[in-house]
Enzyme design. Structure first.
Site, PDB file in Angstrom:
ATOM      1  CE1 TYR A  34      -3.282  -2.704  -0.221  1.00  0.00           C
ATOM      2  CE2 TYR A  34      -3.948  -2.255   2.025  1.00  0.00           C
ATOM      3  CZ  TYR A  34      -4.123  -2.953   0.844  1.00  0.00           C
ATOM      4  OH  TYR A  34      -5.135  -3.880   0.735  1.00  0.00           O
ATOM      5  CB  CYS A  89     -13.568 -20.784   2.302  1.00  0.00           C
ATOM      6  SG  CYS A  89     -14.752 -19.714   3.163  1.00  0.00           S
TER       7      CYS A  89
END
Length: 649
Positions: free
Chosen positions: A174, A345
């Site tokens: 970033y 997940c």
């Protein structure tokens, strides 16, 4: 029996005393109002994790100016209008003895989404990460000065709201990291070139925060120590940066690895394994004397080990606390087996937030996450006898939710163990969290007094079914095999059998027909754990097209590392003995030799039992999971939760 006591010893950062070593990672929720103020449900979300025993909560990034958010609904700390609700948040967290840290961000810089930011800023005029045709605007010195003023105001607001600490968001490529890293910082002025110059922007942020916050308020620095791509910053240079910033007055470092070029490390996937970034923390501990915080797929065991061996002072749990806000309290109270595991997940946490679906964070295994004020299990005043047919994730969650609400629940499962198709998906070594989820349900159903009848295939005409008041059908799905000549042959097995019964996978040359998630995971398991040489044939132009990007990044890298041959845009025409005939997208035909052929073409809902029961019992029957719609684990769990929690309706 594992001893986790070390995680519940207090520790200081500067003068701030934190009651234990478990810190909630900063993760975006996409749950802010349009004016940038924090939403009530996000207050409840963080408070629930504090109540569950976390020692400290670090918020997802608070932008120092609204325009820097690039469309992310995380909120801003720049405006005084944000302070009233932030002060409520701080007090709610303090109510439970936890500390709270504001993460201040000046944005993503070159990583901005092109559709939301037409002129991303950066340290230099370099191509934007997601669209190389866009050139970033190199920040001027005047713009840097304005940004420092914004940091000062944001720090003042954070202190005014009641935050205990501030973290500088310099993570994973970033904007702050773009100043720190030679791969992105091409400046020739005092902000570029030497290490001293490249750390100047970060040091000035620290000074700006000190001007706005009390002198004894700790300031953390979140940084990736290993970008993990060619040309990116590696460990040695990052450790030199830590030393410079420690001299400048940083009170603690929050360290891990990754960048947008290796995005699966930013949102660590199941494929990366447990404690996948502890190596960065251990090196940081050797380089500096201030406390080190570390995240990255930690389990209770890896967290305890890392602190015990002195590799970090605090372990950071992000998705694990989303999955189970009581993670720390259960661990502290000797209830390790009751912790609901994160299955890594990424679908309903990262996958729902601003960067992907512009929705609000939730969780595949905990539908209440970030929605606690709307979804809660309430005790019924009218308990019912509930029949759940099928013990896959939808049926298991339906049974758990119904039993938590006070209903008498019986689960029927035709196989000899619970899990449904999850028993197949959970066989690869890298899917250990799926196995942990099944163990969690086993423990929960036993604790709640749910009757589980294994090896019992329910028929609609069975007379005992009439004894129930409600029926939840979670009968699952059946493998789909297209009408391809030879696919019914003896050397062809289903991907479910390939996962569950390795003795059925004969020889070493394996052709997997279908490159969805199940087919790819099967290939990896066979190659990595059983020494097979699988080949994947997929009709679509890419593997697992519905797979979330960071998971695919991990999976594809592993396929390449294992040298697994892949044919995409390719049809299976026929199977003849040990020969699989394929038609490639360019029109050429090829024959692949196979000792075993695995059919992984997908699943189709099995609604036969649900339809029969609906004819007999009408609206009192509810179908959930794959027998209703084919989906991932999170959708099945959500279906089950909704059905089990609304039986009074």
């Amino acid at each position: 029996m594992e001893n986790y006591e070390v995680l519940f010893t207090p520790c200081k950062i500067g003068k701030l005393n934190i009651k234990n070593r478990i810190v909630m990672c900063p993760m975006g929720t996409n749950a802010a109002y349009a004016d940038g103020s924090i939403a009530e449900n996000r207050i409840e979300y963080y408070a629930r994790r504090a109540k569950g025993g976390a020692g400290m909560i670090i918020l997802g990034c608070q932008f120092i100016r609204p325009e820097l958010a690039s469309g992310c609904m995380e909120g801003t700390i720049a405006s005084n209008t944000s302070l009233p609700r932030l002060s409520v948040l701080c007090e709610k967290v303090h109510q439970y003895g936890a500390k709270i840290c504001a993460q201040l961000s000046c944005g993503v810089g070159r990583n901005a989404f092109p559709e939301r930011c037409q002129a991303p800023i950066s340290a230099s005029a370099i191509p934007a990460a997601l669209d190389s045709s866009i050139l970033c605007h190199e920040m001027t010195k005047e713009e840097i000065k304005e940004m420092m003023d914004a940091f000062t105001k944001a720090a003042h607001n954070a202190a005014s709201a009641g935050f205990d600490a501030i973290e500088i968001h310099a993570h994973a490529g970033y904007l702050v990291d773009q100043f720190l890293s030679p791969v992105w910082n091409k400046r020739t002025d005092e902000y570029g070139g030497s290490l001293e110059n490249r750390t100047r922007f970060a040091r000035e942020i620290l000074e700006a925060i000190r001007r706005g916050a009390p002198s004894d308020m700790p300031v953390f620095f979140r940084i990736s120590l290993d970008h993990r791509f060619e040309g990116g910053r590696g460990l040695e240079e990052s450790l030199d940066i830590l030393k410079e910033l420690e001299k400048a007055g940083v009170d603690a470092f929050d360290v891990d690895a990754g960048s947008y070029e290796t995005i699966d490390y930013i949102f660590p996937t199941a494929y990366l394994g447990d404690s996948c970034m502890a190596y960065a923390a251990k090196r940081a501990k050797e380089a500096v004397s201030v406390p080190i915080l570390n995240a990255g797929n930690h389990t209770p065991e890896t967290a305890s080990e890392l602190v015990k061996e002195g590799g970090a002072d605090f372990v950071m749990i992000g998705r694990g606390l989303i999955a189970d806000p009581d993670f720390p309290r259960k661990l502290r109270d000797g209830r390790r087996q009751e912790i609901r595991p994160c299955i890594r997940c990424n679908e309903d946490c990262i996958g729902r937030t601003a960067a992907f679906r512009m929705s609000m964070l939730s969780c595949a295994v905990n539908p209440e996450a970030c929605q606690e004020q709307w979804f809660q299990l309430e005790k019924t005043e009218n308990p019912k006898k509930v029949c759940v047919i099928g013990a896959g994730p939808a049926g298991l969650e339906a049974a758990r939710a119904a039993a938590e609400c006070g209903h008498a629940v019986t689960v029927y499962e035709k196989e000899s163990r619970i899990g449904g198709q999850l028993t197949a998906a959970a066989t690869p070594g890298f899917k250990g969290q799926l196995r942990a989820l099944l163990e969690y349900y086993r423990v929960q159903l036993a604790k709640l007094g749910v009757l589980v009848a294994l090896g019992h295939e329910v028929k609609a005409e069975e007379p005992e079914l009439a004894e129930f008041d409600r029926w939840i059908v979670a009968a699952g799905a059946n493998p789909f095999t297209p009408p391809i000549p030879g696919m019914e042959g003896g050397q062809v097995i289903s991907v479910l059998d390939a996962h569950r019964h390795k003795e059925m996978v004969k020889g070493s040359r394996i052709v997997i027909c279908g490159g969805g998630l199940s087919g790819c995971d099967c290939a990896l398991e066979l190659a990595m754990e059983h020494g097979k040489r699988p080949v994947i044939v997929e009709m679509m132009d890419r593997l697992a097209p519905k797979m979330i990007m960071m998971n695919r990044a991990s999976m594809q890298r592993m396929l390449q590392e294992q040298k697994i041959e892949v044919y995409t845009g390719t049809k299976v025409e026929k199977v003849e003995g040990k020969n699989v005939h394929i038609l490639e997208g360019n029109g050429s035909r090829k024959v692949l030799e196979a000792d075993t052929v695995i059919s992984a073409f997908g699943m189709r809902p099995d609604r036969s039992l649900a339809d029969e029961l609906e004819k007999k019992y009408g609206w009192k029957v509810r179908s959930v999971g794959d027998c209703s719609r084919i989906g991932r684990v999170g959708l099945a769990v959500r279906d089950g939760y909704f059905a089990g929690s609304t039986l009074d309706e």
